[in-house]
Design an enzyme around this catalytic site. Structure first.
Site, PDB file in Angstrom:
ATOM      1  N   SER A  69      83.976  19.143  29.186  1.00 29.76           N
ATOM      2  CA  SER A  69      85.222  19.418  29.915  1.00 29.76           C
ATOM      3  C   SER A  69      86.120  18.204  30.086  1.00 29.76           C
ATOM      4  O   SER A  69      87.265  18.359  30.532  1.00 29.76           O
ATOM      5  CB  SER A  69      84.912  20.005  31.288  1.00 29.76           C
ATOM      6  OG  SER A  69      84.527  21.347  31.144  1.00 29.76           O
ATOM      7  N   LYS A  72      89.399  18.458  28.488  1.00 39.56           N
ATOM      8  CA  LYS A  72      90.496  19.220  29.116  1.00 39.56           C
ATOM      9  C   LYS A  72      91.639  18.305  29.565  1.00 39.56           C
ATOM     10  O   LYS A  72      92.791  18.733  29.658  1.00 39.56           O
ATOM     11  CB  LYS A  72      89.944  20.036  30.298  1.00 39.56           C
ATOM     12  CG  LYS A  72      88.956  21.112  29.831  1.00 39.56           C
ATOM     13  CD  LYS A  72      88.207  21.786  30.983  1.00 39.56           C
ATOM     14  CE  LYS A  72      87.220  22.817  30.426  1.00 39.56           C
ATOM     15  NZ  LYS A  72      86.350  23.429  31.426  1.00 39.56           N
ATOM     16  N   TYR A 196      88.407  26.154  21.493  1.00 38.66           N
ATOM     17  CA  TYR A 196      87.962  25.570  22.767  1.00 38.66           C
ATOM     18  C   TYR A 196      86.530  25.005  22.647  1.00 38.66           C
ATOM     19  O   TYR A 196      86.256  23.892  23.109  1.00 38.66           O
ATOM     20  CB  TYR A 196      88.048  26.657  23.852  1.00 38.66           C
ATOM     21  CG  TYR A 196      87.388  26.291  25.153  1.00 38.66           C
ATOM     22  CD1 TYR A 196      88.052  25.492  26.075  1.00 38.66           C
ATOM     23  CD2 TYR A 196      86.101  26.727  25.456  1.00 38.66           C
ATOM     24  CE1 TYR A 196      87.437  25.134  27.268  1.00 38.66           C
ATOM     25  CE2 TYR A 196      85.490  26.382  26.636  1.00 38.66           C
ATOM     26  CZ  TYR A 196      86.156  25.583  27.536  1.00 38.66           C
ATOM     27  OH  TYR A 196      85.547  25.228  28.715  1.00 38.66           O
ATOM     28  N   TYR A 244      85.709  20.503  39.913  1.00 43.04           N
ATOM     29  CA  TYR A 244      85.478  21.897  40.346  1.00 43.04           C
ATOM     30  C   TYR A 244      85.295  21.969  41.854  1.00 43.04           C
ATOM     31  O   TYR A 244      86.075  21.366  42.592  1.00 43.04           O
ATOM     32  CB  TYR A 244      84.284  22.507  39.588  1.00 43.04           C
ATOM     33  CG  TYR A 244      84.291  22.115  38.138  1.00 43.04           C
ATOM     34  CD1 TYR A 244      85.333  22.541  37.321  1.00 43.04           C
ATOM     35  CD2 TYR A 244      83.334  21.279  37.599  1.00 43.04           C
ATOM     36  CE1 TYR A 244      85.400  22.156  36.003  1.00 43.04           C
ATOM     37  CE2 TYR A 244      83.383  20.892  36.273  1.00 43.04           C
ATOM     38  CZ  TYR A 244      84.422  21.335  35.485  1.00 43.04           C
ATOM     39  OH  TYR A 244      84.487  20.944  34.189  1.00 43.04           O
ATOM     40  N   VAL A 262      80.001  18.960  31.377  1.00 45.19           N
ATOM     41  CA  VAL A 262      78.581  19.328  31.471  1.00 45.19           C
ATOM     42  C   VAL A 262      77.694  18.560  30.489  1.00 45.19           C
ATOM     43  O   VAL A 262      76.480  18.698  30.531  1.00 45.19           O
ATOM     44  CB  VAL A 262      78.309  20.847  31.313  1.00 45.19           C
ATOM     45  CG1 VAL A 262      78.803  21.635  32.503  1.00 45.19           C
ATOM     46  CG2 VAL A 262      78.840  21.396  30.012  1.00 45.19           C
TER      47      VAL A 262
HETATM   48  N1  GLN Z   1      82.223  23.862  27.118  1.00 49.24           N
HETATM   49  C1  GLN Z   1      81.811  24.032  28.485  1.00 49.24           C
HETATM   50  C2  GLN Z   1      82.023  25.470  28.931  1.00 49.24           C
HETATM   51  O1  GLN Z   1      83.003  26.043  28.594  1.00 49.24           O
HETATM   52  C3  GLN Z   1      82.573  23.087  29.348  1.00 49.24           C
HETATM   53  C4  GLN Z   1      82.206  23.188  30.799  1.00 49.24           C
HETATM   54  C5  GLN Z   1      82.148  21.872  31.502  1.00 49.24           C
HETATM   55  O2  GLN Z   1      82.016  20.811  30.908  1.00 49.24           O
HETATM   56  N2  GLN Z   1      82.148  21.942  32.812  1.00 49.24           N
HETATM   57  O3  GLN Z   1      81.248  26.031  29.625  1.00 49.24           O
END
Ligand code: GLN
Length: 309
Positions: A69, A72, A196, A244, A262
């Site tokens: 993430s 992003k 994505y 988050y 993650v």
């Molecule tokens: N690729 C992961 C997902 O879509 C990214 C989530 C994350 O890093 N929090 O679940």
């Protein structure tokens, strides 16, 4: 406060890496992306870049990991550059107070995700930059952006991680379809989610990530990829939404804009002072790197770096 020199900072990084190497409670690597579940949780790395061009590091700072993430932040920068403020008709700017993969707020907000850093928000951003292009064009643009920002061409996508996520992407596909039902998806969900999952599977080391974050720290020598006004806004979103439902906790404990993934990485920005990357694969209950957040807290405490003065 006086600027800390590399000689002041290196012992702090060494001490953090030493403490993290012996930590026993390291959290759990993400297993819902099976490839990430295989990663040795005993690793820890930290790197930081200073305005003078110095790069300091300790631990496993040269080991590539899945940025997940954290991507992003970079796709948001690309989308704002391409679409400007019209992007905000598709995604909000409010903390969600919910898990990264929560679907409930989509229903409450008629298919408009809360912010660009939760999964549905990032999916909307990717969908926006995909419009009129092929997935490979968007991924090439992302890699170009990252390589320019880091001044390092050795940044790639780990196809095994991308395909591993794609094979288990039911939840993200559901969110994309839900947005489509509300007219908030411009491409077939398979194309948007395929793009994505590949963007999340970019591999970078802490050193590469800290270097790529320099444009957010406002260093005079960093690549001018984004205007200062937009950098401030991306930092505001990282501070309020980057972790988050633990974003408030990270702001309280660390006091710096940050974005987690993650894969266990965190990018944090001390404006004008440092771009910082940490990595440890074990996650806490909110899906953020457990030791990574502890290391950032330790670093902020030792340096006095904070956006709150
Ligand atoms: N690729 C992961 C997902 O879509 C990214 C989530 C994350 O890093 N929090 O679940």
């Amino acid at each position: 406060m006086e600027a800390l020199s590399p000689a002041d900072l290196q012992p702090i990084l060494d001490e953090i890496a030493h403490a993290m190497a012996s930590a026993t409670d390291r959290g759990e690597p993400a297993t819902y992306i099976p490839e990430l579940g295989c990663i040795n949780p005993d690793q820890f790395g930290i790197a930081l870049c200073l305005p003078g061009g110095q790069v300091l590091q300790a631990g496993d700072a040269a080991t590539p990991f899945s940025i997940q993430s954290i991507s992003k932040v970079f796709t948001l920068a690309i989308a704002l550059g391409r679409l400007g403020d019209s992007l905000w008709s598709r995604v909000g700017r409010e903390p969600s107070g919910l898990a990264f993969n929560s679907i409930v707020s989509l229903e409450q907000n008629n298919g408009i995700p809360r912010n660009p850093f939760v999964n549905p928000g990032a999916i909307a951003v990717t969908d926006a930059i995909l419009h009129g292009l092929q997935p490979r064009d968007v991924l090439a643009e992302l890699l170009r952006f990252l390589r320019t920002a880091a001044e390092d061409n050795d940044i790639h996508i780990d196809k095994d991680v991308a395909l591993s996520e794609l094979a288990h992407a039911h939840r993200n596909i559901a969110m994309a379809e839900f947005m489509a039902a509300h007219g908030n998806l411009q491409n077939p969900s398979a194309l948007t989610i395929g793009t994505y999952c590949h963007q999340c599977a970019v591999e970078m080391s802490c050193v590469q990530l800290a270097r790529a974050g320099r444009f957010l720290a406002g260093f005079p020598d960093a690549a001018r990829l984004v205007s200062p006004a937009r950098v401030r806004r991306i930092n505001a979103l990282m501070l309020t939404c980057g972790h988050y439902d633990a974003s408030g906790d990270f702001a309280y404990r660390v006091g710096l804009p940050g974005k987690s993934g993650v894969g266990g990485g965190i990018l944090a920005i001390a404006p004008g002072r440092a771009s910082i990357a940490v990595w440890s694969p074990g996650l806490n209950a909110q899906g953020n790197s457990k030791l990574g957040a502890e290391a950032m807290e330790h670093l902020a405490h030792a340096t006095g770096w904070s956006v709150f003065g």
